[in-house]
Structures are given as structure tokens and as C-alpha cells.
Scaffold this motif. Structure first.
Motif, PDB file in Angstrom:
ATOM      1  N   ARG A   6      16.517 -22.277 -33.980  1.00 15.42           N
ATOM      2  CA  ARG A   6      16.801 -21.095 -34.779  1.00 15.42           C
ATOM      3  C   ARG A   6      17.627 -20.121 -33.935  1.00 15.42           C
ATOM      4  N   HIS A  99      11.191 -23.951 -31.179  1.00 16.00           N
ATOM      5  CA  HIS A  99      11.946 -23.557 -32.379  1.00 16.00           C
ATOM      6  C   HIS A  99      13.019 -22.515 -32.077  1.00 16.00           C
ATOM      7  N   ALA A 100      12.767 -21.634 -31.098  1.00 13.62           N
ATOM      8  CA  ALA A 100      13.730 -20.584 -30.727  1.00 13.62           C
ATOM      9  C   ALA A 100      13.416 -20.145 -29.303  1.00 13.62           C
TER      10      ALA A 100
END
Length: 159
Positions: A6, A99-100
């Protein structure tokens, strides 16, 4: 295989579900520390032992980094303020559960040297967050060792 993460902005350093923040001091002035972080990307393996390879990409707007254990990152530099701040976002990685991720290095004068603060701001699966929190002491030790190694490589302020 690396997968897209992300995309996050600088504000993620304050809002991330997982934030690990560490600080240490070096004898070198902020500008010298900044140059080691931002301008000498290929030199990172010489002082940050968890980094096995690093190289700038996209005319310095990004980086490709490999860590011990085979983890790889493709990053975009999101802040490059000489002597003050260097930050990058991970755009793609093979790290499981991630995810990030955004990392920020803040530099501030401290006596004759520099206070270096590193923030690891991340989001990931519940297992990823659990393991990173559990490994906080090891991550901190890795940071302190890296800064100690960097301090040995850089000339002290006024030298």
C-alpha cells in the motif's frame, strides 16, 4: 516474488499501526550523517549489517535494498532534506505479511555531533505486527549497532 504494498505518505510515520522508534548519537555533524544515508546508498552494507545490498534507482528517487535472510525492498524516497530528514516508502517487497512500510531518519544537532532517530512505521497482518513487536529489542539492537558502525566511518564534528 515481490508484491506491491500500500502506498503511504509521510503522515504514516505518525499513524501507522506499528511504530518502532529508536535514537542514538554519533560524533559526526548532521550533514555528514545525511550524506551517508541519502547520497551513499551503496555504502549501507558497510555499516548496517542487516543490509546485504543497496543501490539507488530512478536517478536517486528510489532504492533497491536486500536484507539478510533474503528480504528485498523496492523503495521510493519521500523526504530528502539535507542535514534534517531522509525517509522512504517501500513500494514492493517479498516480506511475508507486510502491507505498508515507511522509514524515517531524523537528524538533529546534539552537542558537537548528531542525534539520529529512526522510525520504522508499518502495517501488516496480525502475525507480522505481533512478531515485529516481539522482536522490538532485536530491531533496536540492529539500529544501535548500525549507528555505532556509522559513527566509526564518519569524521567527528570539527575534525
Amino acid at each position: 516474488m515481490a508484491r506491491r504494498l500500500r502506498s503511504v505518505g509521510l503522515d504514516f510515520v505518525e499513524s501507522a499501526p506499528l511504530r518502532l522508534v529508536f535514537a542514538a548519537e554519533v560524533a559526526a555533524p548532521p550533514d555528514a550523517v545525511y550524506r551517508a544515508l541519502a547520497d551513499d546508498v551503496e555504502g549501507w552494507p558497510g555499516w548496517f549489517t542487516q543490509v546485504t545490498a543497496a543501490r539507488p534507482v530512478d536517478a536517486g528517487a528510489g532504492r533497491e535494498v536486500r536484507l539478510r535472510g533474503g528480504i528485498a525492498f523496492r523503495e521510493t524516497v519521500v523526504a530528502a532534506e539535507p542535514g534534517l530528514r531522509y525517509a522512504y516508502r517501500v513500494d514492493a517487497s517479498n516480506a511475508p505479511g507486510l502491507h505498508a512500510l515507511l522509514e524515517e531518519w531524523l537528524l538533529a544537532p546534539a552537542g558537537a555531533g548528531t542525534r539520529v532517530q529512526w522510525t520504522f512505521a508499518a502495517d501488516g497482518s496480525p502475525l507480522f505486527r505481533f512478531l515485529m513487536r516481539r522482536g522490538r529489542a532485536a530491531v533496536g539492537r540492529s539500529f544501535r549497532d548500525a549507528v555505532r558502525n556509522l559513527d566509526r566511518r564518519l569524521p567527528a564534528a570539527g575534525a
